[in-house]
Motif scaffolding. Structure first.
Motif, PDB file in Angstrom:
ATOM      1  N   ALA A  45      -5.619 -15.123 -30.584  1.00 36.43           N
ATOM      2  CA  ALA A  45      -5.703 -14.081 -29.740  1.00 36.43           C
ATOM      3  C   ALA A  45      -4.708 -14.358 -28.453  1.00 36.43           C
ATOM      4  CB  ALA A  45      -7.133 -13.946 -29.131  1.00 36.43           C
ATOM      5  N   ALA A  46      -4.637 -15.546 -28.297  1.00 40.64           N
ATOM      6  CA  ALA A  46      -3.747 -16.026 -27.101  1.00 40.64           C
ATOM      7  C   ALA A  46      -2.220 -15.603 -27.257  1.00 40.64           C
ATOM      8  CB  ALA A  46      -3.720 -17.548 -26.982  1.00 40.64           C
ATOM      9  N   LEU A  47      -2.031 -15.518 -28.705  1.00 34.86           N
ATOM     10  CA  LEU A  47      -0.672 -15.163 -29.115  1.00 34.86           C
ATOM     11  C   LEU A  47      -0.172 -13.823 -28.391  1.00 34.86           C
ATOM     12  CD1 LEU A  47      -0.358 -16.290 -32.678  1.00 34.86           C
ATOM     13  CD2 LEU A  47       0.867 -17.390 -30.769  1.00 34.86           C
ATOM     14  N   LEU A  48      -1.232 -12.886 -28.323  1.00 39.17           N
ATOM     15  CA  LEU A  48      -0.823 -11.584 -27.775  1.00 39.17           C
ATOM     16  C   LEU A  48      -0.247 -11.682 -26.394  1.00 39.17           C
ATOM     17  CD1 LEU A  48      -4.080  -9.554 -28.834  1.00 39.17           C
ATOM     18  CD2 LEU A  48      -1.812  -9.177 -29.603  1.00 39.17           C
ATOM     19  N   PRO A  49      -0.536 -12.247 -25.319  1.00 38.48           N
ATOM     20  CA  PRO A  49       0.070 -12.440 -24.110  1.00 38.48           C
ATOM     21  C   PRO A  49       1.131 -13.288 -24.276  1.00 38.48           C
ATOM     22  CG  PRO A  49      -2.196 -13.662 -23.924  1.00 38.48           C
ATOM     23  CD  PRO A  49      -2.063 -12.889 -25.366  1.00 38.48           C
ATOM     24  N   LEU A  50       1.207 -14.163 -25.071  1.00 35.79           N
ATOM     25  CA  LEU A  50       2.425 -15.005 -25.232  1.00 35.79           C
ATOM     26  C   LEU A  50       3.714 -14.029 -25.794  1.00 35.79           C
ATOM     27  CD1 LEU A  50       3.670 -17.853 -24.829  1.00 35.79           C
ATOM     28  CD2 LEU A  50       2.919 -18.489 -27.242  1.00 35.79           C
ATOM     29  N   ILE A  51       3.338 -13.407 -26.764  1.00 34.63           N
ATOM     30  CA  ILE A  51       4.239 -12.543 -27.474  1.00 34.63           C
ATOM     31  C   ILE A  51       4.876 -11.567 -26.388  1.00 34.63           C
ATOM     32  CG2 ILE A  51       4.764 -10.804 -29.283  1.00 34.63           C
ATOM     33  CD1 ILE A  51       2.891 -12.489 -31.046  1.00 34.63           C
ATOM     34  N   ARG A  52       4.052 -10.992 -25.589  1.00 32.18           N
ATOM     35  CA  ARG A  52       4.289 -10.072 -24.473  1.00 32.18           C
ATOM     36  C   ARG A  52       5.109 -10.497 -23.564  1.00 32.18           C
ATOM     37  NH1 ARG A  52       1.988  -5.240 -23.529  1.00 32.18           N
ATOM     38  NH2 ARG A  52       1.922  -5.873 -21.330  1.00 32.18           N
ATOM     39  N   SER A  53       4.946 -11.736 -23.166  1.00 29.34           N
ATOM     40  CA  SER A  53       5.637 -12.331 -21.915  1.00 29.34           C
ATOM     41  C   SER A  53       7.109 -12.765 -22.408  1.00 29.34           C
ATOM     42  CB  SER A  53       4.728 -13.397 -21.557  1.00 29.34           C
ATOM     43  OG  SER A  53       3.803 -13.054 -20.703  1.00 29.34           O
ATOM     44  N   GLY A  54       7.055 -13.253 -23.743  1.00 28.75           N
ATOM     45  CA  GLY A  54       8.262 -13.728 -24.099  1.00 28.75           C
ATOM     46  C   GLY A  54       9.377 -12.538 -24.528  1.00 28.75           C
ATOM     47  N   ALA A  55       8.757 -11.493 -25.092  1.00 28.23           N
ATOM     48  CA  ALA A  55       9.485 -10.274 -25.243  1.00 28.23           C
ATOM     49  C   ALA A  55      10.045  -9.645 -23.964  1.00 28.23           C
ATOM     50  CB  ALA A  55       8.739  -9.108 -25.917  1.00 28.23           C
ATOM     51  N   GLN A  56       9.330  -9.408 -23.005  1.00 27.87           N
ATOM     52  CA  GLN A  56       9.490  -8.943 -21.699  1.00 27.87           C
ATOM     53  C   GLN A  56      10.499 -10.115 -20.816  1.00 27.87           C
ATOM     54  OE1 GLN A  56       5.857  -8.532 -19.873  1.00 27.87           O
ATOM     55  NE2 GLN A  56       5.310  -6.611 -20.610  1.00 27.87           N
ATOM     56  N   LEU A  57      10.461 -11.317 -21.050  1.00 21.56           N
ATOM     57  CA  LEU A  57      11.430 -11.918 -20.747  1.00 21.56           C
ATOM     58  C   LEU A  57      12.991 -11.917 -21.168  1.00 21.56           C
ATOM     59  CD1 LEU A  57      12.569 -14.554 -18.990  1.00 21.56           C
ATOM     60  CD2 LEU A  57      11.635 -15.821 -20.819  1.00 21.56           C
ATOM     61  N   LEU A  58      13.089 -11.657 -22.640  1.00 24.44           N
ATOM     62  CA  LEU A  58      14.254 -11.362 -23.266  1.00 24.44           C
ATOM     63  C   LEU A  58      14.776 -10.160 -22.731  1.00 24.44           C
ATOM     64  CD1 LEU A  58      13.283 -12.704 -26.748  1.00 24.44           C
ATOM     65  CD2 LEU A  58      14.989 -13.879 -25.078  1.00 24.44           C
ATOM     66  N   SER A  59      13.747  -9.056 -22.438  1.00 24.48           N
ATOM     67  CA  SER A  59      14.352  -7.678 -22.276  1.00 24.48           C
ATOM     68  C   SER A  59      14.846  -7.791 -20.886  1.00 24.48           C
ATOM     69  CB  SER A  59      12.985  -6.957 -22.398  1.00 24.48           C
ATOM     70  OG  SER A  59      13.385  -5.652 -21.975  1.00 24.48           O
ATOM     71  N   SER A  60      14.264  -8.382 -19.836  1.00 23.66           N
ATOM     72  CA  SER A  60      14.829  -8.471 -18.425  1.00 23.66           C
ATOM     73  C   SER A  60      16.153  -9.249 -18.447  1.00 23.66           C
ATOM     74  CB  SER A  60      13.807  -8.981 -17.530  1.00 23.66           C
ATOM     75  OG  SER A  60      13.415 -10.494 -18.001  1.00 23.66           O
ATOM     76  N   LEU A  61      16.540  -9.793 -19.364  1.00 18.94           N
ATOM     77  CA  LEU A  61      17.854 -10.782 -19.374  1.00 18.94           C
ATOM     78  C   LEU A  61      18.766  -9.907 -19.762  1.00 18.94           C
ATOM     79  CD1 LEU A  61      16.739 -14.314 -20.934  1.00 18.94           C
ATOM     80  CD2 LEU A  61      17.685 -13.852 -18.700  1.00 18.94           C
ATOM     81  N   VAL A  62      18.621  -8.758 -20.877  1.00 20.88           N
ATOM     82  CA  VAL A  62      19.710  -8.046 -21.478  1.00 20.88           C
ATOM     83  C   VAL A  62      19.485  -6.645 -20.677  1.00 20.88           C
ATOM     84  CG1 VAL A  62      19.869  -9.018 -23.482  1.00 20.88           C
ATOM     85  CG2 VAL A  62      18.123  -6.968 -23.251  1.00 20.88           C
ATOM     86  N   ALA A  63      18.638  -6.377 -19.658  1.00 22.16           N
ATOM     87  CA  ALA A  63      18.309  -5.016 -19.084  1.00 22.16           C
ATOM     88  C   ALA A  63      19.631  -4.574 -18.343  1.00 22.16           C
ATOM     89  CB  ALA A  63      17.268  -5.073 -18.113  1.00 22.16           C
ATOM     90  N   PRO A  64      20.475  -5.474 -17.722  1.00 22.87           N
ATOM     91  CA  PRO A  64      21.458  -5.134 -16.915  1.00 22.87           C
ATOM     92  C   PRO A  64      22.506  -4.369 -17.583  1.00 22.87           C
ATOM     93  CG  PRO A  64      20.812  -7.327 -16.249  1.00 22.87           C
ATOM     94  CD  PRO A  64      20.061  -6.963 -17.353  1.00 22.87           C
ATOM     95  N   LEU A  65      22.668  -4.766 -19.095  1.00 26.06           N
ATOM     96  CA  LEU A  65      23.624  -4.033 -19.790  1.00 26.06           C
ATOM     97  C   LEU A  65      23.305  -2.707 -20.057  1.00 26.06           C
ATOM     98  CD1 LEU A  65      24.341  -6.604 -22.649  1.00 26.06           C
ATOM     99  CD2 LEU A  65      25.702  -6.027 -20.877  1.00 26.06           C
ATOM    100  N   LEU A  66      22.001  -2.191 -20.222  1.00 34.14           N
ATOM    101  CA  LEU A  66      21.427  -1.133 -20.342  1.00 34.14           C
ATOM    102  C   LEU A  66      21.643  -0.204 -19.074  1.00 34.14           C
ATOM    103  CD1 LEU A  66      18.168  -1.811 -22.503  1.00 34.14           C
ATOM    104  CD2 LEU A  66      20.387  -0.721 -23.291  1.00 34.14           C
ATOM    105  N   ILE A  67      21.217  -1.060 -17.937  1.00 35.40           N
ATOM    106  CA  ILE A  67      21.271  -0.302 -16.449  1.00 35.40           C
ATOM    107  C   ILE A  67      22.666   0.154 -16.351  1.00 35.40           C
ATOM    108  CG2 ILE A  67      20.997  -0.768 -14.081  1.00 35.40           C
ATOM    109  CD1 ILE A  67      18.414  -2.772 -14.965  1.00 35.40           C
ATOM    110  N   GLN A  68      23.792  -0.419 -16.851  1.00 34.25           N
ATOM    111  CA  GLN A  68      25.196  -0.206 -16.568  1.00 34.25           C
ATOM    112  C   GLN A  68      25.474   1.115 -17.150  1.00 34.25           C
ATOM    113  OE1 GLN A  68      26.826  -1.946 -14.480  1.00 34.25           O
ATOM    114  NE2 GLN A  68      29.184  -1.617 -14.867  1.00 34.25           N
ATOM    115  N   ARG A  69      24.807   1.480 -18.634  1.00 37.85           N
ATOM    116  CA  ARG A  69      25.178   2.394 -19.214  1.00 37.85           C
ATOM    117  C   ARG A  69      24.407   3.616 -19.043  1.00 37.85           C
ATOM    118  NH1 ARG A  69      30.023   1.833 -21.384  1.00 37.85           N
ATOM    119  NH2 ARG A  69      29.419   3.609 -23.005  1.00 37.85           N
ATOM    120  N   PHE A  70      23.182   3.544 -18.509  1.00 43.65           N
ATOM    121  CA  PHE A  70      22.232   4.570 -18.517  1.00 43.65           C
ATOM    122  C   PHE A  70      21.624   4.849 -16.917  1.00 43.65           C
ATOM    123  CE2 PHE A  70      22.079   2.938 -22.869  1.00 43.65           C
ATOM    124  CZ  PHE A  70      22.655   4.133 -23.679  1.00 43.65           C
TER     125      PHE A  70
END
Length: 425
Positions: A45-70
């Motif tokens: 059950a603890a994997l749920l918040p861990l997976i969410r946090s990890g995915a959001q961390l990776l997403s925020s790292l690459v977000a500037p590339l999307l922000i630059q385009r859209f």
């Protein structure tokens, strides 16, 4: 304060974020119950918040590339629509397979959904200054967003438990899918100002002619980080936020429950009372900000420091207290101070960065905060074993005081309260 300071597009943004947050709470509760029933394992059950946090961390790292385009409004629509479609797939898969559903596939879909959600908060907070017509509307807009966030957290976890108990996890997921769909529809009403869109198109077009694409992408990814480092006010605010975040994990369920049992000598029901009192206080804090918006004016730094000082002192008193009812009063009083600090800090950041640079700065900060929070969870859990839960809360109060000291030592960065938010042409 005039309500005309907030545009119709802002209210669409406010509505879509409230719906999306409510859907998040519902599906996390439903899936947690499902995983626990399936595996009888807290680790799973603890994997749920861990997976969410990890995915959001990776997403925020690459977000500037999307922000630059859209455009930010387009990113928000893409995020909400993508989560809606993926969630339909998830809900239908679980509905059809029941207990035979593969947890690997379920967790994989959650990871992708969380990745899409990772750029939602930076995009939302960067959109807010563009959807108000006057500087005085910025504090009110942040206050309204904070109130809706806290109301969803306060009511959502309790109501979601009741809903799951009444109709079951699978049916709850279908209800959640409808709410996600509504959130996606409401994003269609989030329209940015025309001059903002023209400036973004000009900026994006000019970025396309860079000779070396790899260098251009690296520059885009690191631009927000560089801006934070080069701007004294942003650097100090980010540093203060990181110090404060290190101690913020003490309000995660496991620590709160341990304190209730050890320091207050109460059972799990008081864990719920403490959480409810804190969220009630934060809702009251958001309403307080709205009521005092005209008085606060542009005194963001002063009010932020008052909020942090009150929160830090009350946390220390809470740590030393052993009376359950006194603890309820203390956490309820913490809420307004915490909201005063958070809302004014967010407003300070928004008013210190040019509109087109703000999303990249917020994405960089989100990455740091996700990382610091993960480190804090692990570090505080380790520290609690050595110094005890009471001393852990005292340590968190000391961290808040250190953040205040950092702000006072760098007061010169905040002396010019004139708004720096300028449109880039």
């Amino acid at each position: 304060m005039k309500s005309s300071y907030l545009t119709r597009a802002f209210y669409y943004l406010w509505t879509t974020q409230t719906a999306a947050n409510a859907a998040d709470v519902l599906y996390i509760m439903a899936l947690t119950v499902m995983v626990l029933d399936r595996t009888n394992s807290l680790v799973s059950a603890a994997l749920l918040p861990l997976i969410r946090s990890g995915a959001q961390l990776l997403s925020s790292l690459v977000a500037p590339l999307l922000i630059q385009r859209f455009k930010l409004s387009s990113l928000l629509f893409l995020s909400q629509t993508g989560q809606f479609l993926l969630f339909i797939c998830l809900a239908m898969y679980i509905q059809l397979n029941g207990i035979e559903a593969s947890l690997l596939l379920v967790f994989s879909l959650i990871f992708v959904m969380s990745f899409l959600d990772g750029w939602t908060t930076p995009a939302r907070n960067a959109l807010i200054p563009r959807l108000v017509t006057h500087e005085q509307g910025l504090l009110k807009a942040n206050g309204l967003m904070s109130i809706s966030d806290q109301v969803v957290q306060f009511a959502g976890w309790g109501l979601s438990g009741v809903i799951v108990a009444l109709i079951g996890s699978s049916s709850t997921l279908l209800v959640t899918a409808v709410i996600y769909g509504l959130a996606a529809v409401f994003t269609l009403g989030v329209k940015e100002q025309a001059h903002t869109e023209m400036s973004e198109r000009h900026l994006n077009a000019s970025s396309d002619i860079t000779p070396d694409l790899a260098i251009n992408r690296w520059h885009t990814l690191t631009e927000g980080w560089k801006m934070i480092w080069k701007t004294p006010r942003l650097r100090v605010l980010t540093f203060m936020d990181m110090i404060d975040m290190l101690g913020g994990s003490i309000w995660v369920g496991a620590f709160t429950l341990a304190f209730v049992q050890v320091a207050l000598g109460q059972g799990e029901e008081w864990w719920g009372f403490i959480n409810a009192a804190y969220f009630a206080g934060t809702i009251g804090g958001g309403l307080l900000v709205l009521a005092l918006a005209r008085i606060i004016g542009q005194r963001y730094f002063t009010v932020m420091m008052i909020g942090m000082a009150g929160y830090g002192i009350l946390t220390a008193v809470y740590a030393l207290n052993s009376q359950p009812f006194v603890a309820l009063i203390l956490v309820m009083l913490m809420g307004p101070f915490a909201e005063l600090a958070m809302i004014n800090r967010r407003t300070l950041i928004q008013s210190s960065v040019a509109d087109l640079m703000l999303p990249k700065v917020l994405s960089a900060q989100a990455s740091m905060m996700h990382l610091v929070f993960c480190i804090s969870l692990l570090g505080m859990a380790w520290l609690a074993e050595y110094i005890g839960i009471v001393n852990l809360y005292l340590f968190a109060a000391v961290l808040t005081i250190l953040a205040i000291v950092a702000g006072l030592l760098n007061y010169r960065a905040f002396q010019d309260q004139k708004v720096h938010r300028q449109m880039m042409n």
